[in-house]
Structure formats: C-alpha cells, structure tokens
Design a protein around this motif. Structure first.
Motif, mmCIF file in Angstrom:
data_model
loop_
_atom_site.group_PDB
_atom_site.id
_atom_site.type_symbol
_atom_site.label_atom_id
_atom_site.label_comp_id
_atom_site.label_asym_id
_atom_site.label_seq_id
_atom_site.Cartn_x
_atom_site.Cartn_y
_atom_site.Cartn_z
ATOM 1 N N SER A 1 14.174 90.457 50.807
ATOM 2 C CA SER A 1 13.710 90.305 52.182
ATOM 3 C C SER A 1 13.489 91.686 52.788
ATOM 4 N N THR A 2 12.479 91.768 53.657
ATOM 5 C CA THR A 2 12.141 93.026 54.313
ATOM 6 C C THR A 2 11.125 92.763 55.416
ATOM 7 N N LYS A 3 10.780 93.811 56.146
ATOM 8 C CA LYS A 3 9.656 93.795 57.087
ATOM 9 C C LYS A 3 8.641 94.797 56.567
ATOM 10 N N ILE A 4 7.376 94.388 56.564
ATOM 11 C CA ILE A 4 6.324 95.272 56.078
ATOM 12 C C ILE A 4 5.300 95.511 57.170
ATOM 13 N N GLU A 5 4.519 96.561 57.004
ATOM 14 C CA GLU A 5 3.430 96.846 57.928
ATOM 15 C C GLU A 5 2.116 96.546 57.222
ATOM 16 N N VAL A 6 1.304 95.688 57.858
ATOM 17 C CA VAL A 6 -0.021 95.355 57.347
ATOM 18 C C VAL A 6 -1.023 95.533 58.477
ATOM 19 N N GLN A 7 -2.291 95.466 58.147
ATOM 20 C CA GLN A 7 -3.338 95.656 59.144
ATOM 21 C C GLN A 7 -4.009 94.317 59.436
ATOM 22 N N CYS A 8 -4.156 93.996 60.711
ATOM 23 C CA CYS A 8 -4.827 92.767 61.128
ATOM 24 C C CYS A 8 -6.280 92.829 60.649
ATOM 25 N N LEU B 1 -7.867 95.286 63.312
ATOM 26 C CA LEU B 1 -7.471 96.467 62.531
ATOM 27 C C LEU B 1 -6.220 97.164 63.050
ATOM 28 N N LYS B 2 -5.466 96.500 63.900
ATOM 29 C CA LYS B 2 -4.214 97.043 64.416
ATOM 30 C C LYS B 2 -3.111 96.833 63.372
ATOM 31 N N ASN B 3 -2.198 97.795 63.263
ATOM 32 C CA ASN B 3 -1.060 97.633 62.365
ATOM 33 C C ASN B 3 -0.074 96.651 62.982
ATOM 34 N N ILE B 4 0.355 95.680 62.193
ATOM 35 C CA ILE B 4 1.312 94.676 62.650
ATOM 36 C C ILE B 4 2.448 94.563 61.636
ATOM 37 N N GLU B 5 3.573 94.062 62.100
ATOM 38 C CA GLU B 5 4.730 93.845 61.234
ATOM 39 C C GLU B 5 4.781 92.392 60.796
ATOM 40 N N GLU B 6 5.141 92.185 59.532
ATOM 41 C CA GLU B 6 5.313 90.843 58.980
ATOM 42 C C GLU B 6 6.682 90.775 58.318
ATOM 43 N N ASP B 7 7.400 89.679 58.554
ATOM 44 C CA ASP B 7 8.623 89.431 57.802
ATOM 45 C C ASP B 7 8.223 88.890 56.443
ATOM 46 N N LEU B 8 8.849 89.389 55.410
ATOM 47 C CA LEU B 8 8.512 88.965 54.061
ATOM 48 C C LEU B 8 9.803 88.700 53.309
ATOM 49 N N GLN C 1 -3.139 88.472 60.469
ATOM 50 C CA GLN C 1 -3.738 88.476 61.801
ATOM 51 C C GLN C 1 -2.644 88.585 62.851
ATOM 52 N N CYS C 2 -3.041 89.137 63.999
ATOM 53 C CA CYS C 2 -2.135 89.198 65.138
ATOM 54 C C CYS C 2 -1.771 87.778 65.550
ATOM 55 N N GLU D 1 -3.026 85.921 69.125
ATOM 56 C CA GLU D 1 -4.375 86.443 68.949
ATOM 57 C C GLU D 1 -4.373 87.936 69.243
ATOM 58 N N CYS D 2 -5.442 88.584 68.879
ATOM 59 C CA CYS D 2 -5.540 90.038 69.019
ATOM 60 C C CYS D 2 -5.602 90.454 70.487
ATOM 61 N N GLU D 3 -4.948 91.589 70.818
ATOM 62 C CA GLU D 3 -4.978 92.129 72.177
ATOM 63 C C GLU D 3 -6.323 92.766 72.485
ATOM 64 N N ASP D 4 -6.863 93.509 71.537
ATOM 65 C CA ASP D 4 -8.110 94.240 71.745
ATOM 66 C C ASP D 4 -9.201 93.619 70.881
ATOM 67 N N ASP D 5 -10.177 92.976 71.517
ATOM 68 C CA ASP D 5 -11.264 92.310 70.795
ATOM 69 C C ASP D 5 -12.498 93.191 70.646
ATOM 70 N N SER D 6 -12.413 94.478 70.930
ATOM 71 C CA SER D 6 -13.602 95.335 70.904
ATOM 72 C C SER D 6 -14.222 95.403 69.504
ATOM 73 N N GLU D 7 -13.402 95.509 68.456
ATOM 74 C CA GLU D 7 -13.935 95.540 67.092
ATOM 75 C C GLU D 7 -14.587 94.211 66.731
ATOM 76 N N ILE D 8 -13.995 93.121 67.186
ATOM 77 C CA ILE D 8 -14.548 91.802 66.900
ATOM 78 C C ILE D 8 -15.877 91.629 67.616
ATOM 79 N N GLU D 9 -15.935 92.037 68.881
ATOM 80 C CA GLU D 9 -17.166 91.904 69.667
ATOM 81 C C GLU D 9 -18.286 92.779 69.108
ATOM 82 N N LYS D 10 -17.931 93.929 68.577
ATOM 83 C CA LYS D 10 -18.934 94.851 68.068
ATOM 84 C C LYS D 10 -19.744 94.221 66.927
ATOM 85 N N TYR D 11 -19.100 93.386 66.129
ATOM 86 C CA TYR D 11 -19.763 92.787 64.972
ATOM 87 C C TYR D 11 -20.019 91.291 65.130
#
Length: 164
Positions: free
Chosen positions: A55-62, A66-73, A133-134, A137-147
C-alpha cells in the motif's frame, strides 16, 4: 529489500515473514512510503513462493487537465522463484510455443537473493490507473477547452488531404 536464500535454513518451517517500508522505487512517484508485508515459503529444493500485500500513495497526472494528483494504491502480489539450476532446467524445458498456466511462471533467484522491491514494483505498474482523473472534476478546464473545438484538429489535416 532482498531475501537471502541461505536465511531459509534457519527459519521455522522454511517460512520467512517480512514487513518493511520503501522510500523510492524506479519509474513511480511515491507521495508516501511504500509498505510491503508478506511471507516467503521455501520447499527446500530451490523453489520459493512469495506472497503479500502493498500500500502507498502515488502521484499521477490527470489525463484531462494535466494536474498532478494523488492516488491511493493498494494490492496483492505473488511470485514463484527458482534457484539458478532449476531455472535453467525450466527454461530448457519450455517449448517454442506452448500454453503457460499462471502456476508455471517462474522468476530466477539471482546470486542467492530475491528482490522483493522489484517484484512489487511490477505489480504497482500494472495496478496504476490507466486514465487518472481529478475527482469529482477538474478545477481548471483551460486545457480541455483549448482542444474541445468540434472542427477538425489541424494536426490531422495533412492526413485528410492524403485521403482525398
């Protein structure tokens, strides 16, 4: 941590228990120490079966913002290891094409040691979420809106010209 095969000779019932923490492992960003607990059982003839939990906590990217988030694994792991001579015999007996049962997959004991951290690392990589994924939902949708333009992505325009 590495298990030494010579330690099984002094272990009760050829069983060694382990419970330890790891600060870092290759190719995975840990946000908390990796906790590994389990047992290793030797049959006395060169075969060692290892099983346990991690068991651990890891850092992955949404994948959306593209924000770094923590996941329990957390998960379980198993492995069956053969000493060098038994592993060589196992490799010689494998046919070019054959069906392999999950009970017939073996790893080699190298220099009289089993690398538990590497075994658990393989399980962690397989257990990583494929599309993190966050939540909710994601706090900042600017990257999503861009594409999110419903038109044709300009990067594919060249391929569309080939088709026509």
């Amino acid at each position: 941590m590495k298990l030494k095969i010579k330690d099984f000779s002094s272990a009760l019932n050829n069983t060694i228990g382990f419970d330890f923490y790891v600060d870092t492992i290759d190719d995975v960003v840990l946000k908390d120490k990796l906790h590994i607990v389990g047992t290793a059982i030797s049959d006395g003839s060169g075969k060692v079966e290892v099983s346990g939990k991690y068991s651990t906590k890891i850092e992955v990217q949404c994948v959306r913002c593209l924000k770094n988030i923590e996941e329990d694994l957390a998960g379980e792991f198993t492995g069956t290891f053969l000493d060098e001579s038994a592993y060589r015999q196992y490799m010689r007996n494998l046919k070019v094409e054959c069906e392999i049962d999950s009970n017939e997959i073996y790893d080699e004991i190298i220099d009289g040691e089993i690398d538990l951290v590497n075994l658990v690392r393989e399980y962690i990589i397989l257990d990583l979420p494929p599309y993190p994924q966050c939540d909710p939902e994601c706090e900042d949708d600017s990257e999503i809106e861009k594409y999110s333009n419903h038109g044709i992505d300009s990067r594919w325009q060249q391929l569309l010209q080939i088709k026509n």
